[in-house]
Structures are given as structure tokens and as C-alpha cells.
Design a protein around this motif. Structure first.
Motif, PDB file in Angstrom:
ATOM      1  N   GLN A   1       8.143  -1.738   2.118  1.00 27.00           N
ATOM      2  CA  GLN A   1       8.278  -3.189   2.245  1.00 27.00           C
ATOM      3  C   GLN A   1       6.988  -3.878   1.767  1.00 27.00           C
ATOM      4  OE1 GLN A   1       8.459  -4.611   6.357  1.00 27.00           O
ATOM      5  NE2 GLN A   1      10.243  -5.860   5.765  1.00 27.00           N
TER       6      GLN A   1
ATOM      7  N   ARG B   1       6.403  -6.304  -1.643  1.00 23.75           N
ATOM      8  CA  ARG B   1       5.785  -7.633  -1.562  1.00 23.75           C
ATOM      9  C   ARG B   1       4.516  -7.710  -2.413  1.00 23.75           C
ATOM     10  NH1 ARG B   1       6.678  -8.337   4.956  1.00 23.75           N
ATOM     11  NH2 ARG B   1       8.879  -8.896   4.840  1.00 23.75           N
TER      12      ARG B   1
ATOM     13  N   ASP C   1      11.057 -10.310  -1.457  1.00 26.47           N
ATOM     14  CA  ASP C   1      10.467 -10.835  -0.225  1.00 26.47           C
ATOM     15  C   ASP C   1      10.720  -9.857   0.919  1.00 26.47           C
ATOM     16  OD1 ASP C   1       9.780 -12.928  -1.785  1.00 26.47           O
ATOM     17  OD2 ASP C   1      11.340 -14.281  -1.043  1.00 26.47           O
TER      18      ASP C   1
ATOM     19  N   ASP D   1      12.663  -9.332   3.386  1.00 23.41           N
ATOM     20  CA  ASP D   1      12.816  -9.740   4.778  1.00 23.41           C
ATOM     21  C   ASP D   1      14.095  -9.105   5.326  1.00 23.41           C
ATOM     22  OD1 ASP D   1      13.333 -11.036   7.169  1.00 23.41           O
ATOM     23  OD2 ASP D   1      12.558 -12.957   6.462  1.00 23.41           O
TER      24      ASP D   1
ATOM     25  N   GLU E   1      15.473  -9.309   8.255  1.00 24.75           N
ATOM     26  CA  GLU E   1      16.332 -10.184   9.060  1.00 24.75           C
ATOM     27  C   GLU E   1      17.247 -11.029   8.181  1.00 24.75           C
ATOM     28  OE1 GLU E   1      14.068 -12.358  11.963  1.00 24.75           O
ATOM     29  OE2 GLU E   1      13.391 -10.451  12.815  1.00 24.75           O
ATOM     30  N   LYS E   2      16.779 -11.333   6.968  1.00 30.91           N
ATOM     31  CA  LYS E   2      17.608 -12.111   6.049  1.00 30.91           C
ATOM     32  C   LYS E   2      18.482 -11.208   5.183  1.00 30.91           C
ATOM     33  CE  LYS E   2      14.461 -16.049   5.548  1.00 30.91           C
ATOM     34  NZ  LYS E   2      13.510 -16.639   4.602  1.00 30.91           N
TER      35      LYS E   2
ATOM     36  N   GLN F   1      17.451  -9.118   3.035  1.00 30.04           N
ATOM     37  CA  GLN F   1      16.874  -8.909   1.701  1.00 30.04           C
ATOM     38  C   GLN F   1      16.456  -7.464   1.500  1.00 30.04           C
ATOM     39  OE1 GLN F   1      13.825 -11.826   1.990  1.00 30.04           O
ATOM     40  NE2 GLN F   1      15.083 -13.460   1.105  1.00 30.04           N
TER      41      GLN F   1
ATOM     42  N   SER G   1      16.029  -3.273  11.248  1.00 27.01           N
ATOM     43  CA  SER G   1      14.570  -3.169  11.231  1.00 27.01           C
ATOM     44  C   SER G   1      14.233  -1.684  11.159  1.00 27.01           C
ATOM     45  CB  SER G   1      13.946  -3.802  12.479  1.00 27.01           C
ATOM     46  OG  SER G   1      13.863  -2.851  13.526  1.00 27.01           O
TER      47      SER G   1
ATOM     48  N   GLU H   1      -0.566  -7.682   4.800  1.00 26.29           N
ATOM     49  CA  GLU H   1      -0.123  -8.733   3.893  1.00 26.29           C
ATOM     50  C   GLU H   1      -1.200  -8.935   2.859  1.00 26.29           C
ATOM     51  OE1 GLU H   1       1.275 -12.651   5.222  1.00 26.29           O
ATOM     52  OE2 GLU H   1       1.666 -11.602   7.122  1.00 26.29           O
TER      53      GLU H   1
END
Ligand code: ADP
Ligand code: MG
Length: 493
Positions: free
Chosen positions: A171, A175, A181, A183, A185-186, A188, A216, A320
Motif C-alpha cells: 500500500q 502511494r 490512493d 484506500d 475503506e473506499k 481502492q 483491512s 507516508e
């Protein structure tokens, strides 16, 4: 009987391109109005023709390069035929025999490599919305035709924790590279976990179960734990594991049977006749390689060495890319101030930056659900605040308070400290006045200290701190108080 767990992953990620995979419709994951970003091509109207989105191809190649994979110069799209209401064409354009990316690997923290089988490019389906109230199922085609990469690993995982680590690292890579992205939860990024057991020492793979709809990587690890228990119990009872697809119920922490794997699907793959094969040049691949940034693993190692950070801190900072970049920008500002203002070792200063950043700064970002990218605190101001704190010209409390204000307003730290009158009292004479005052007001406590009660000394330190409105340096206060008591015992008692 002892069993070994064998796990392989299939991971899908939607690419964050401007437009869809084979047409000019927008790829906008935040579009809430259904069936807006569609056109005759992604709706599968007769007579329309797809064209390949070059941006999507480049992003998948960049992911492949980040995973040290091979990028074959010949690649091809194929039709995967099946019927489903979220698939307007009645087939999905995917890749079968000639994927964009072959091989590659990603190292676990213990140094063992998880081998990547392949990464290919395909298109996403629409989204079905089952409306409970009406009993109808609605379909939104905004997602139909969005570029989707699928990564498949070899069955190299042995534990749920490894699965979790790999998923989260991938992940981060997606990024960093700017491919997705990612994500979860979305939707993606989506993961399917294949799990089987085999008797220890046996080479042949056992019958696998595929767990889908996990949103997750922590849940993926939990699902693995549950499957290990379930499959072990089956085998110990002398029963067989049935090859099937299972779902994950987070609430009860169990997987449940969804559908038995009827004999392998026949998708009748064949080369997509409406698209030419994709031929790349070495130069193109090298151009893409040049765009791949320093990856989390390399950054972690460099941060540890270059800035003297411990492993956990480096790991947190590189989670990040924007935070890692911000940290480095702050540190480089320290360098510019360093010689003029301070003899402190650079490593200590960096520690101060880290503690302000990992503590209060991250908390403020979390509380306001904002991103480092949008922070009002310039790296220069952050560095300046850290310097004041490291020099003891402001107290710990003041540093926190000023950081919060800088976070809200973007103001300069020296202005704020000045305005609030919060420069720390470093002048012993100024502080001595306050100490004398506090001793006079608390004669009883002072007597306790003389009689050896150390808790009483702490109380007096607290009083002085309060009287100075937090501007005194606690160690300096303690030293001054002690000096008072030493002098007092020698003559006045
Ligand atoms: P399928 O044809 O059922 O999709 P694949 O051979 O394409 O199976 O493999 C899909 C994923 O399952 C890959 O990640 C692979 O590593 C993994 N896998 C295959 N066989 C096993 C097994 N026996 N146990 C665990 N994982 C497996
Ligand atoms: Mg499969």
C-alpha cells in the motif's frame, strides 16, 4: 500432527489516473452521483472501440520496477468472458498470457522475500447497490472501466502477520509511486487471501480456501488466524478441507462459506481483437524507472543511518511520503540555523524535532483530519521552534502550546512566544526572586524539606513553576531551591 500454513495473495488496486482504462470518461472515485462518468465505450455499446490509457500502463510498470520485477517488452490484453449485471460488455478486458509485469519480490522485515508471480492491468466493474428498503438492486457504472491492477503472489506466506505487513508495505509503495490512493475503506485496494495447510515436511500443497471481501490488512491477518484453527480442526478429525470461497465476518471474527468452487471457471480467454498488442521499448521502461522515487524500505534504512533514529521512529516517519519529506525539510532547516545559534550536537536537535513531530504534531493532524501537505507550519518555523526548545529558551509546556498555535495560524514561533511573554527565564537572578517569594509563602513546607521530606521539595518546585507561569526551567528551579536549603542549614538553623 503438525501443519504448516501456506498463503498466497491476490491484490487489486484501482489506479489513480485521470481517465478510465479504455475511454475518456473521468476516473473520479469521489463522484457521488451515479452514472455520470460514463460513455458509449465503457457502457459497451456496439460499434465502439477501446483505446489503451498510457498513463495506466506507466503506473503499473512503475509498480513492477518498484518490486524489482521484469518488464517484458511484449504484452497483450485479453477478453475474459462472463456475464454479470455490473459488467456492461459481457466481458472484462484483462491480461492473461502476457501480463505487463512478471516476477519480482518484496522482502519481509526478517529479510525473507515474498515472490511476486505477476502484475497485470485490467478494468474494474460497475458497482451494484442492493437497496434493502425497495428490494431492488441498483447499478452505478461510474466505476466500470476504471483501471485496475492485479498483483498475484506465490504461496510464500506462512503467517497472518506476514500478510498484514506485506499488504501495508505494498500500500505504501503504491502511494509512493503515485499509482493508487490505495484506500481500502473506499475499495481502492482489495485483497483475497488463499490459505491451505500441509503436513510438516510435505512438499505438495494442500487444498486451499480463498477468503474475499476483507477490507483491512489487519482483518486479513485475523482471517488467516481463524482459518488456521478451522482447517487444523478439520484435518485432525480426519476430514477434508473443501475448496471454496469464504467471506470474513468481522463482528464474530469468523470466515463463512460463500460458494463452493465449481470446477474451474471457463472464461474463454482470447486476445482482445479490438486492441493491438502492447510493445514497449527499453528506453520507455528506463524513463519510467527514473520516475520511481526512493521507496519506503530504502528510506527507512537511510533515516536510521543518516539521522540516528531508531527503527520504530524511521518506520513511523516513512509511512507516508509526505510526512517523510516534511521531516527532511525541517531537518535541513536545522542545518541552516545550526552554526549561528547553537553548539548542540545535531543528533540531539533531530531528536527534539522527532519528539515534537511524532507527539503533538501528528496528534493535531489526526484531530483535525488534515494532511501534512496542507499544514500551515512551514518547515522553517518548525525547525525554529525545535531550536528554541533545544536551547532551553522555552519550556516543554510552551513548546507544545506554541506548536498548537502555529498549527492553527501558521504564525512565526518567535512572534508568538514574544506576544505571549513565554520566553523561559534563564536568568538566575530573576528566578531567585520568585524562589525567595515562594519560600516565604510556604514556610511550613520549607521546614518539611529541612527535615528531609523530598516530596516537599517537589511541591516547592511546582509552586515556583506556577508562579513563573511555566517559564522557569524545572531543573534550574530545583538547583536554586537546593542551594537555598544548603545555605540555610549552614547558618540560620
Ligand atoms: P486459482 O486458479 O484458484 O485462482 P492460482 O493458482 O491462480 O489459483 O493462485 C491464486 C493464488 O493462490 C496465488 O496467490 C497463489 O500463490 C495462491 N495459492 C495457490 N495454491 C495455493 C495453496 N494450495 N495454498 C495457498 N495458496 C495457494
Ligand atoms: Mg485466481
Amino acid at each position: 500432527m503438525s501443519y504448516e500454513t501456506v498463503i498466497g495473495l491476490e491484490i487489486h488496486a484501482e489506479l489513480n489516473t485521470k481517465t478510465k482504462m479504455f475511454c475518456g470518461s473521468l476516473n473520479d472515485p469521489n463522484e457521488t452521483h451515479p452514472n455520470i462518468n460514463i460513455c458509449p465505450v465503457c457502457m459497451g455499446h456496439p460499434g465502439t472501440l477501446p483505446t489503451i490509457n498510457g498513463e495506466a500502463v506507466k503506473k503499473v510498470i512503475a509498480v513492477g520496477l518498484a518490486l524489482d520485477a521484469e518488464i517484458p517488452l511484449f504484452s497483450q490484453f485479453d477478453r475474459k468472458n462472463y456475464f454479470y449485471p455490473d459488467l456492461p460488455k459481457g466481458y472484462q478486458i484483462s491480461q492473461y498470457q502476457y501480463p505487463l509485469v512478471v516476477g519480482g519480490s518484496l522482502e519481509l522485515p526478517d529479510g525473507r522475500a515474498i515472490r511476486i508471480t505477476r502484475v497485470h492491468l485490467e478494468e474494474d466493474t460497475g458497482r451494484l447497490i442492493h437497496d434493502r428498503d425497495s428490494g431492488y438492486t441498483l447499478v452505478d457504472f461510474n466505476r466500470a472501466g476504471v483501471p485496475l491492477m492485479e498483483l498475484v503472489t506465490e504461496p510464500d506466506f506462512r503467517t497472518g502477520e506476514e500478510v498484514r505487513w506485506f499488504g501495508e508495505e505494498l500500500q505504501r509503495i503504491l502511494r509512493y509511486v503515485g499509482a493508487s490512493d490505495a484506500d481500502m475503506e473506499k475499495g481502492q485496494m482489495r485483497v483475497e487471501v488463499n490459505i491451505s495447510l500441509r503436513s510438516l515436511g510435505v512438499e505438495e500443497l494442500g487444498t486451499k480456501v480463498e477468503v474475499k471481501n476483507i477490507n483491512s490488512f489487519k482483518f486479513a491477518a485475523d482471517a488467516v488466524q481463524y482459518e488456521i484453527k478451522r482447517q487444523t480442526a478439520l484435518l485432525e478429525r480426519g476430514e477434508k478441507v473443501v475448496q471454496e470461497t469464504r467471506g470474513w465476518n468481522e463482528r464474530v471474527q469468523e470466515t463463512f462459506a460463500q460458494r463452493a468452487k465449481e470446477s474451474a471457471h471457463d472464461y474463454r480467454y482470447f486476445p482482445e481483437p479490438d486492441l493491438p498488442p502492447l510493445t514497449l521499448s527499453r528506453e520507455m521502461v528506463e524513463e519510467i524507472r527514473a520516475t520511481v522515487p526512493e521507496l519506503p524500505a530504502a528510506k527507512r534504512i537511510r533515516f536510521t543511518k543518516e539521522y540516528g533514529l531508531d527503527g520504530d521512529t524511521s518506520t513511523l516517519l516513512v509511512r507516508e511520503k509526505s510526512l517523510a519529506d516534511y521531516f527532511e525539510a525541517v531537518v535541513s532547516e536545522l542545518g541552516q540555523h545550526e552554526k549561528e545559534t547553537l553548539e548542540r550536537p545535531r543528533r540531539d536537535l533531530i531528536k527534539t524535532v522527532v519528539s515534537l513531530m511524532m507527539g503533538d504534531f501528528l496528534r493535531l493532524l489526526r484531530e483535525t483530519s488534515s494532511s501534512v501537505r496542507d499544514t500551515l507550519i512551514t518547515p522553517e518555523n518548525f525547525a525554529e521552534l525545535a531550536l528554541y526548545f533545544a536551547e532551553d529558551t522555552i519550556s516543554n509546556l510552551t513548546a507544545k502550546q506554541i506548536l498548537e498555535e502555529m498549527f492553527r495560524t501558521g504564525e512565526d514561533p518567535s512572534d508568538l512566544i514574544e506576544k505571549r511573554g513565554l520566553w523561559q527565564i534563564v536568568n538566575a537572578n530573576d528566578l531567585d526572586d520568585i524562589v525567595r517569594h515562594v519560600l516565604k509563602e510556604n514556610e511550613g513546607v520549607a521546614l518539611d524539606v529541612r527535615q528531609g521530606k523530598s516530596a516537599a521539595l517537589q511541591f516547592l518546585v511546582g509552586r515556583v513553576m506556577k508562579e513563573s507561569r511555566g517559564k522557569a526551567h524545572p531543573q534550574m528551579v530545583r538547583d536554586l531551591l537546593k542551594k537555598h536549603f544548603e545555605n540555610a542549614t549552614s547558618y540560620s538553623l
